[in-house]
Design a protein around this motif. Structure first.
Motif, short mmCIF file in Angstrom:
data_model
loop_
_atom_site.label_atom_id
_atom_site.label_comp_id
_atom_site.label_asym_id
_atom_site.label_seq_id
_atom_site.Cartn_x
_atom_site.Cartn_y
_atom_site.Cartn_z
N TYR A 265 0.85 -1.19 0.00
CA TYR A 265 0.00 0.00 0.00
C TYR A 265 0.89 1.24 0.00
CZ TYR A 265 -3.53 -3.31 1.80
OH TYR A 265 -4.38 -4.37 1.99
N ILE A 266 0.57 2.19 -0.89
CA ILE A 266 1.30 3.46 -0.95
C ILE A 266 0.29 4.60 -0.99
CG2 ILE A 266 2.85 4.91 -2.34
CD1 ILE A 266 4.23 2.38 -3.30
N SER A 267 0.46 5.57 -0.09
CA SER A 267 -0.45 6.72 -0.05
C SER A 267 0.15 7.90 -0.80
CB SER A 267 -0.76 7.12 1.39
OG SER A 267 0.42 7.43 2.10
N ASN A 268 -0.72 8.67 -1.45
CA ASN A 268 -0.31 9.84 -2.23
C ASN A 268 -1.09 11.07 -1.79
OD1 ASN A 268 1.44 8.94 -4.76
ND2 ASN A 268 -0.11 7.36 -4.43
N GLU A 269 -0.37 12.13 -1.51
CA GLU A 269 -1.01 13.42 -1.23
C GLU A 269 -1.63 13.94 -2.52
OE1 GLU A 269 0.50 17.81 0.15
OE2 GLU A 269 1.35 16.06 1.18
N GLY A 270 -2.77 14.63 -2.42
CA GLY A 270 -3.45 15.15 -3.59
C GLY A 270 -2.77 16.39 -4.16
N ASP A 271 -3.25 16.82 -5.33
CA ASP A 271 -2.75 18.06 -5.93
C ASP A 271 -3.93 18.84 -6.51
OD1 ASP A 271 -3.45 16.79 -8.30
OD2 ASP A 271 -1.39 16.55 -9.02
N ASP A 272 -3.66 19.77 -7.43
CA ASP A 272 -4.72 20.63 -7.98
C ASP A 272 -5.75 19.84 -8.78
OD1 ASP A 272 -3.53 22.81 -6.85
OD2 ASP A 272 -2.45 23.41 -8.66
N LEU A 273 -5.37 18.69 -9.31
CA LEU A 273 -6.27 17.93 -10.18
C LEU A 273 -6.83 16.67 -9.54
CD1 LEU A 273 -4.25 18.16 -13.54
CD2 LEU A 273 -6.21 19.54 -12.83
N PHE A 274 -6.09 16.10 -8.56
CA PHE A 274 -6.50 14.81 -8.02
C PHE A 274 -6.59 14.83 -6.50
CE2 PHE A 274 -4.22 14.01 -11.99
CZ PHE A 274 -5.16 13.27 -12.69
N SER A 275 -7.50 14.03 -5.97
CA SER A 275 -7.61 13.88 -4.52
C SER A 275 -6.48 13.00 -4.01
CB SER A 275 -8.97 13.26 -4.16
OG SER A 275 -9.07 11.96 -4.72
N GLY A 276 -6.26 13.05 -2.71
CA GLY A 276 -5.31 12.11 -2.13
C GLY A 276 -5.83 10.69 -2.30
N ASN A 277 -4.93 9.72 -2.26
CA ASN A 277 -5.38 8.34 -2.44
C ASN A 277 -4.43 7.36 -1.76
OD1 ASN A 277 -3.22 7.51 -4.29
ND2 ASN A 277 -4.26 8.74 -5.85
N ILE A 278 -4.90 6.12 -1.67
CA ILE A 278 -4.05 5.00 -1.28
C ILE A 278 -4.12 3.99 -2.41
CG2 ILE A 278 -3.62 3.15 0.38
CD1 ILE A 278 -4.99 4.83 2.51
N LEU A 279 -2.97 3.55 -2.88
CA LEU A 279 -2.88 2.57 -3.95
C LEU A 279 -2.49 1.22 -3.35
CD1 LEU A 279 -0.87 4.68 -6.56
CD2 LEU A 279 -3.36 4.51 -6.29
N LYS A 280 -3.22 0.20 -3.75
CA LYS A 280 -2.93 -1.16 -3.28
C LYS A 280 -2.41 -1.99 -4.44
CE LYS A 280 -5.17 -5.28 -1.32
NZ LYS A 280 -6.46 -5.84 -0.82
N PHE A 281 -1.28 -2.67 -4.22
CA PHE A 281 -0.67 -3.52 -5.22
C PHE A 281 -0.61 -4.95 -4.69
CE2 PHE A 281 0.95 0.76 -5.54
CZ PHE A 281 0.78 1.05 -6.89
N LYS A 282 -1.30 -5.83 -5.37
CA LYS A 282 -1.34 -7.21 -4.93
C LYS A 282 -0.02 -7.91 -5.23
CE LYS A 282 -6.34 -7.73 -5.34
NZ LYS A 282 -7.45 -8.49 -5.97
N LYS A 283 0.37 -8.75 -4.30
CA LYS A 283 1.58 -9.55 -4.50
C LYS A 283 1.39 -10.40 -5.73
CE LYS A 283 5.46 -11.64 -3.13
NZ LYS A 283 5.64 -12.49 -4.31
N MET A 284 2.32 -10.31 -6.68
CA MET A 284 2.18 -11.06 -7.92
C MET A 284 2.27 -12.56 -7.63
SD MET A 284 4.39 -8.65 -10.53
CE MET A 284 4.13 -9.73 -11.93
N GLY A 285 1.42 -13.31 -8.36
CA GLY A 285 1.35 -14.75 -8.13
C GLY A 285 0.25 -15.14 -7.18
N ARG A 286 -0.48 -14.09 -6.64
CA ARG A 286 -1.60 -14.38 -5.74
C ARG A 286 -2.93 -14.19 -6.46
NH1 ARG A 286 -0.88 -14.68 -0.26
NH2 ARG A 286 1.29 -14.67 0.37
#
Length: 286
Positions: A265-286
């Motif tokens: 999981y990686i969180s991103n602060e928002g900017d003028d165009l996008f809201s803040g978010n959390i990105l989830k990346f599944k372990k490959m092979g699962r």
């Protein structure tokens, strides 16, 4: 009619074209364990537009804990449920990371001051049993912190400190809260030359903004919003991998954590165009 020399020229051009394709393929980043181009995205509510740190309790993905870098509050959310609850632990300030260790919440301020309180108090609107740790870190700017359940230790990584030359080395500090110590019991360092050996994108120095340990491999994952990069080190902090982060996906990567299944999981602060978010990346092979 095509001459023999013209045919040779055409073959040479074709060979150059194919060689160019091979070169392009070699330049493409192959992510070892995670496809960082295909996240599951959770957009944050307005209160977490400036989300910085994130954490999970013992890797349990049911509840996400987060802070933002203006309010002294710890927020709680369920994945993909934008309604948040929060607990106030301090006044306004520049808060950069949060971690949960054993039964306590720890928060890191950019100037190196730390706060802690019992996790059981996170369900209330205002925390009462708050502890503040001052002058436990050298003067500097700090953004990354991680509490390791296995060892009971807290790792804090400097972003910009006077004692470091970020073009060559970045220092981290180790704390053991169970010993009730207000001073670091150990240090570690990221060798920037090892990053340079993989990618040349740290010529102006490496400025980390978050770190977390992968529970499946014990490797350390360190992100940098300034460098738009994620590096992976082994358990002894030797750099193994370095990935450039796509600015269209990673607006401003500030926080990082793993669940117990090894999902990232990686969180991103928002900017003028996008809201803040959390990105989830599944372990490959699962």
């Amino acid at each position: 009619m095509t001459t023999f020399l013209q045919q040779l020229g055409m073959l040479a051009m074709l060979g150059f074209s194919l060689g160019g394709c091979d070169s392009t393929k070699k330049e493409q980043v192959i992510y070892k364990d995670y496809n960082l181009d295909e996240p599951d995205k959770f957009n944050m509510p307005e209160s977490l537009f400036e989300i910085s740190g994130i954490a999970l309790k013992q890797g349990n993905p049911d509840t996400l804990y987060a802070i933002q870098d203006e309010d002294g509050r710890v927020y709680r959310l369920g994945w993909d449920h934008p309604k948040q609850l929060n607990a106030k632990f301090s006044k306004k300030g520049d808060y950069e990371d949060v971690t949960i260790l054993k039964s306590s919440v720890f928060i890191l301020k950019s100037n190196g001051v730390m706060f802690s309180f019992p996790l059981s108090e996170a369900v209330y609107e205002e925390v009462e049993q708050i502890r503040e740790y001052k002058k436990i870190l050298p003067k500097g700017e700090y953004e990354g912190m991680f509490g390791d359940e296995a060892s009971g230790k807290i790792y804090v990584l400097c972003k910009n400190c006077e004692q470091d030359n970020s073009k060559s080395s970045v220092t981290g500090y180790i704390f053991e809260p169970d010993k009730d110590s207000t001073q670091a019991t150990g240090t570690f360092a990221i060798n920037v030359d090892q990053i340079k050996a993989i990618t040349g994108k740290v010529e102006r120095g490496f400025r980390p903004s978050g770190l977390a340990k992968n529970p499946l491999t014990n490797d350390w994952y360190i992100i940098s919003a300034v460098n738009k990069m994620m590096i992976v080190t082994d358990s002894e902090w030797k750099v193994k991998e370095a990935y450039t982060l796509n600015g269209n996906t990673f607006i401003q990567p500030e926080g990082i954590t793993f669940d117990k299944q090894g999902n990232l999981y990686i969180s991103n602060e928002g900017d003028d165009l996008f809201s803040g978010n959390i990105l989830k990346f599944k372990k490959m092979g699962r």
